[in-house]
Design an enzyme around this catalytic site. Structure first.
Site, PDB file in Angstrom:
ATOM      1  N   GLY A 143      -6.517  -5.052   3.491  1.00  0.00           N
ATOM      2  CA  GLY A 143      -6.964  -5.702   2.431  1.00  0.00           C
ATOM      3  C   GLY A 143      -7.602  -4.893   1.481  1.00  0.00           C
ATOM      4  N   GLY A 144      -7.640  -3.428   1.590  1.00  0.00           N
ATOM      5  CA  GLY A 144      -8.203  -2.543   0.521  1.00  0.00           C
ATOM      6  C   GLY A 144      -7.304  -2.690  -0.664  1.00  0.00           C
ATOM      7  N   GLY A 145      -5.895  -3.012  -0.725  1.00  0.00           N
ATOM      8  CA  GLY A 145      -5.187  -3.251  -1.667  1.00  0.00           C
ATOM      9  C   GLY A 145      -4.886  -4.691  -2.181  1.00  0.00           C
ATOM     10  CE  LYS A 153      -5.836   4.534   5.632  1.00  0.00           C
ATOM     11  NZ  LYS A 153      -4.319   3.932   5.508  1.00  0.00           N
ATOM     12  CD  GLU A 181      -1.562  -6.622   3.296  1.00  0.00           C
ATOM     13  OE1 GLU A 181      -2.762  -6.460   3.957  1.00  0.00           O
ATOM     14  OE2 GLU A 181      -1.431  -5.698   2.672  1.00  0.00           O
ATOM     15  CB  ALA A 235      -4.603  -0.804   8.825  1.00  0.00           C
ATOM     16  CG  ASP A 236      -7.559  -0.808   4.013  1.00  0.00           C
ATOM     17  OD1 ASP A 236      -7.097  -0.081   3.274  1.00  0.00           O
ATOM     18  OD2 ASP A 236      -7.577  -1.903   3.977  1.00  0.00           O
ATOM     19  N   GLY A 271       0.885  -1.154   0.001  1.00  0.00           N
ATOM     20  CA  GLY A 271      -0.017  -0.160   0.183  1.00  0.00           C
ATOM     21  C   GLY A 271       0.922   1.117  -0.051  1.00  0.00           C
ATOM     22  CB  SER A 272       0.025   4.745  -0.412  1.00  0.00           C
ATOM     23  OG  SER A 272      -0.898   4.928   0.669  1.00  0.00           O
TER      24      SER A 272
END
Ligand code: ABF
Length: 218
Positions: A95-97, A121, A103, A83-84, A29-30
């Site tokens: 899991g957004g990515g 978040k 993970e 994390a999301d 993720g970013s």
């Protein structure tokens, strides 16, 4: 500070926890990308990394950091990932990515899971962010029906395949009051590979970035 600046600040704060000679578990993720970029600055100090996705592995290699297989490198001293959604109990939705399975594996195989998030978040209850569930393709409809019975509204992530060749159902409208219990319940639906709740193995440390700096929660 904007959200990206907060992500960068927490990623750099996580770097301070890396010790010489460690093999570092790296998320996706970013925010994890900012961590990878920061890790490049100390690559001579570490013995390599284990990545939770092909995308992160590629970024690590691009910086000249050796990417190792978890089977030979584990257990790991540390795993750093975003994390999301996150609660003050360090329960997470991830899991957004789409990388939730790897993970969860790397988190499970690591002594300390450092979660890096910006303040947007942090929530009182998980569930506003749709809960990602990785599913074996042939079980998609069966799992979707089971999720509907639990009160959720599953939606297939169109045009997306995980690194493991599976599909993702994003479950909307769940207000998650007991994430530990729900995580187990979801894992017992036939065809579910992994669900995006990280509550049984939650984070050990959470670094939260805000305009006023980085706060540590444990
Ligand atoms: C990973 O990256 C995922 O589990 C989560 O979906 C996402 C967070 O994304 P970002 O850091 O880009 O906000 O950690």
């Amino acid at each position: 500070m904007n959200q990206d600046e907060m992500k960068k600040a927490v990623a750099e704060a996580a770097l301070e926890r890396i010790e010489s000679g460690w093999i570092v578990g790296v998320g996706t993720g970013s925010t994890a990308n900012y961590f990878i970029d920061a890790l490049a600055g100390i690559k001579g100090k570490i013995d390599g990394a284990v990545a939770s996705s092909e995308a992160s592995a590629e970024r690590l290699r691009g910086h000249g950091i050796e990417v190792l297989d978890l089977n030979s490198a584990g257990p790991l001293p540390i795993y750093v990932d975003g994390a999301d959604e996150a609660t003050r109990h360090l329960h997470l939705t991830k899991g957004g990515g789409g990388a939730l399975t790897r993970e969860k594996i790397v988190a499970a195989a690591s002594k300390t899971f450092v979660c890096v998030v910006d303040e947007t978040k942090v929530v009182d209850y998980l569930g506003a962010f749709p809960l990602p569930i990785e599913v074996i393709p042939m079980a998609r409809s069966h799992v979707a029906r089971a999720l509907s019975k639990l009160g959720g509204n599953p939606e297939l992530r169109e045009g997306f395949k995980t690194d493991n060749g599976n599909v993702i159902l994003d479950v909307h409208n769940l207000r998650i009051m007991n994430p530990v219990e729900l995580e187990s319940e979801l894992d017992h639906i036939a065809g579910v590979v992994t669900n995006g709740l990280f509550a049984r193995r939650s984070a050990d440390v959470m670094l939260v970035g805000s305009a006023s700096g980085v706060e540590e929660m444990t």
